[in-house]
Design a protein around this motif. Structure first.
Motif, mmCIF file in Angstrom:
data_model
loop_
_atom_site.group_PDB
_atom_site.id
_atom_site.type_symbol
_atom_site.label_atom_id
_atom_site.label_comp_id
_atom_site.label_asym_id
_atom_site.label_seq_id
_atom_site.Cartn_x
_atom_site.Cartn_y
_atom_site.Cartn_z
ATOM 1 N N MET A 185 43.562 25.192 36.438
ATOM 2 C CA MET A 185 42.380 24.580 35.867
ATOM 3 C C MET A 185 41.187 24.697 36.809
ATOM 4 S SD MET A 185 41.176 23.105 33.245
ATOM 5 C CE MET A 185 40.802 21.658 32.348
ATOM 6 N N ALA A 186 41.407 24.421 38.096
ATOM 7 C CA ALA A 186 40.310 24.500 39.069
ATOM 8 C C ALA A 186 39.808 25.934 39.195
ATOM 9 C CB ALA A 186 40.769 23.977 40.423
ATOM 10 N N GLU A 187 40.730 26.896 39.146
ATOM 11 C CA GLU A 187 40.330 28.298 39.229
ATOM 12 C C GLU A 187 39.501 28.700 38.013
ATOM 13 O OE1 GLU A 187 42.339 32.723 39.456
ATOM 14 O OE2 GLU A 187 43.518 31.002 40.093
ATOM 15 N N HIS A 188 39.893 28.218 36.827
ATOM 16 C CA HIS A 188 39.143 28.509 35.602
ATOM 17 C C HIS A 188 37.720 27.940 35.700
ATOM 18 C CE1 HIS A 188 38.224 29.096 31.386
ATOM 19 N NE2 HIS A 188 37.893 27.817 31.302
ATOM 20 N N ARG A 189 37.606 26.701 36.170
ATOM 21 C CA ARG A 189 36.278 26.084 36.312
ATOM 22 C C ARG A 189 35.429 26.861 37.326
ATOM 23 N NH1 ARG A 189 34.575 21.772 34.051
ATOM 24 N NH2 ARG A 189 33.132 21.174 35.703
ATOM 25 N N SER A 190 36.048 27.300 38.387
ATOM 26 C CA SER A 190 35.332 28.072 39.396
ATOM 27 C C SER A 190 34.832 29.397 38.810
ATOM 28 C CB SER A 190 36.251 28.330 40.590
ATOM 29 O OG SER A 190 35.598 29.111 41.542
ATOM 30 N N MET A 191 35.660 30.035 38.012
ATOM 31 C CA MET A 191 35.262 31.297 37.377
ATOM 32 C C MET A 191 34.141 31.061 36.369
ATOM 33 S SD MET A 191 39.003 33.156 37.023
ATOM 34 C CE MET A 191 38.496 34.073 35.604
ATOM 35 N N GLN A 192 34.225 29.980 35.610
ATOM 36 C CA GLN A 192 33.167 29.661 34.633
ATOM 37 C C GLN A 192 31.845 29.379 35.348
ATOM 38 O OE1 GLN A 192 33.419 30.499 31.760
ATOM 39 N NE2 GLN A 192 34.879 29.425 30.523
ATOM 40 N N ARG A 193 31.924 28.627 36.430
ATOM 41 C CA ARG A 193 30.725 28.298 37.206
ATOM 42 C C ARG A 193 30.092 29.583 37.752
ATOM 43 N NH1 ARG A 193 29.772 23.350 38.635
ATOM 44 N NH2 ARG A 193 28.008 22.914 39.984
ATOM 45 N N ALA A 194 30.924 30.488 38.286
ATOM 46 C CA ALA A 194 30.432 31.770 38.801
ATOM 47 C C ALA A 194 29.801 32.592 37.685
ATOM 48 C CB ALA A 194 31.560 32.545 39.471
ATOM 49 N N ALA A 195 30.396 32.569 36.508
ATOM 50 C CA ALA A 195 29.829 33.304 35.365
ATOM 51 C C ALA A 195 28.482 32.714 34.959
ATOM 52 C CB ALA A 195 30.802 33.277 34.182
ATOM 53 N N LEU A 196 28.367 31.391 34.999
ATOM 54 C CA LEU A 196 27.094 30.745 34.681
ATOM 55 C C LEU A 196 26.022 31.111 35.705
ATOM 56 C CD1 LEU A 196 28.449 27.290 33.535
ATOM 57 C CD2 LEU A 196 27.039 28.830 32.135
ATOM 58 N N LEU A 197 26.386 31.137 36.978
ATOM 59 C CA LEU A 197 25.422 31.518 38.014
ATOM 60 C C LEU A 197 25.002 32.970 37.869
ATOM 61 C CD1 LEU A 197 26.857 29.656 41.122
ATOM 62 C CD2 LEU A 197 24.803 29.079 39.810
ATOM 63 N N ASP A 198 25.954 33.836 37.545
ATOM 64 C CA ASP A 198 25.617 35.243 37.339
ATOM 65 C C ASP A 198 24.681 35.406 36.143
ATOM 66 O OD1 ASP A 198 25.972 37.959 38.263
ATOM 67 O OD2 ASP A 198 27.046 38.300 36.384
#
Length: 185
Positions: A1-14
């Protein structure tokens, strides 16, 4: 779950980087972020409370990378004068980088005081990188000289970013020449 949130956050920043570099601050909206990432608009709010929060995190993530590149360019040369040249050239080289274009597109007036202070501190760290070289060149007030040198860089960045008749390389050469004349004089 934490990895998914981290990936989503990175996608939002990109996505935010892309939006800012393509259309400036007006383009950075939560509906646009949602569309670019495939998230529901309400989901974007789970990651960031406001546009200012997105911008603040972009600065926290991207500015150190940019500063490290400037620092590496300066570290690759020995003479203080060459460090000044590397400092100016590397910053102007990075103007075309999407990370830089996003940071430049940010209007400080849209940010809260805390975010503006973080950006000022990050810029202060960049300016601090050149103080030692300016002191070695005999500048009586190296911190002031560094601030003025950064003013030359900032003006060149704005000129490169605008739709000017000059080529970016001509602007870079003029800025480097002005900076070197300034530190020699």
């Amino acid at each position: 779950m934490a990895e998914h949130r981290s990936m989503q956050r990175a996608a939002l920043l990109d996505a935010a980087r892309s939006l800012l570099s393509e259309g400036g601050t007006e383009a950075l909206t939560f509906p646009a972020l949602a569309e670019r990432t495939g998230l529901a608009r309400s989901s974007v709010y789970e990651y960031f409370r406001s546009r200012a929060a997105v911008v603040e995190e972009l600065c926290e993530v991207d500015f150190p990378v940019w500063a490290a590149e400037v620092g590496a360019a300066m570290a690759s040369v020995e003479r203080p004068e060459d460090k000044v040249e590397a400092y100016v050239r590397k910053q102007l080289e990075l103007v075309g980088d999407r990370r830089h274009r996003a940071v430049v597109a940010i209007s400080a007036s849209e940010l809260d005081a805390g975010a503006r202070e973080k950006i000022r501190a990050a810029h202060g760290g960049l300016v601090a990188m050149i103080v030692e070289a300016l002191a070695a060149l005999g500048k009586a007030e190296p911190r002031l000289a560094a601030m003025l040198l950064q003013g030359v860089v900032d003006a060149a960045v704005r000129r490169i970013e605008s739709a000017t008749a000059e080529e970016p390389s001509a602007i870079t050469e003029a800025a480097v020449a002005m900076a070197l004349r300034g530190v020699r004089g």
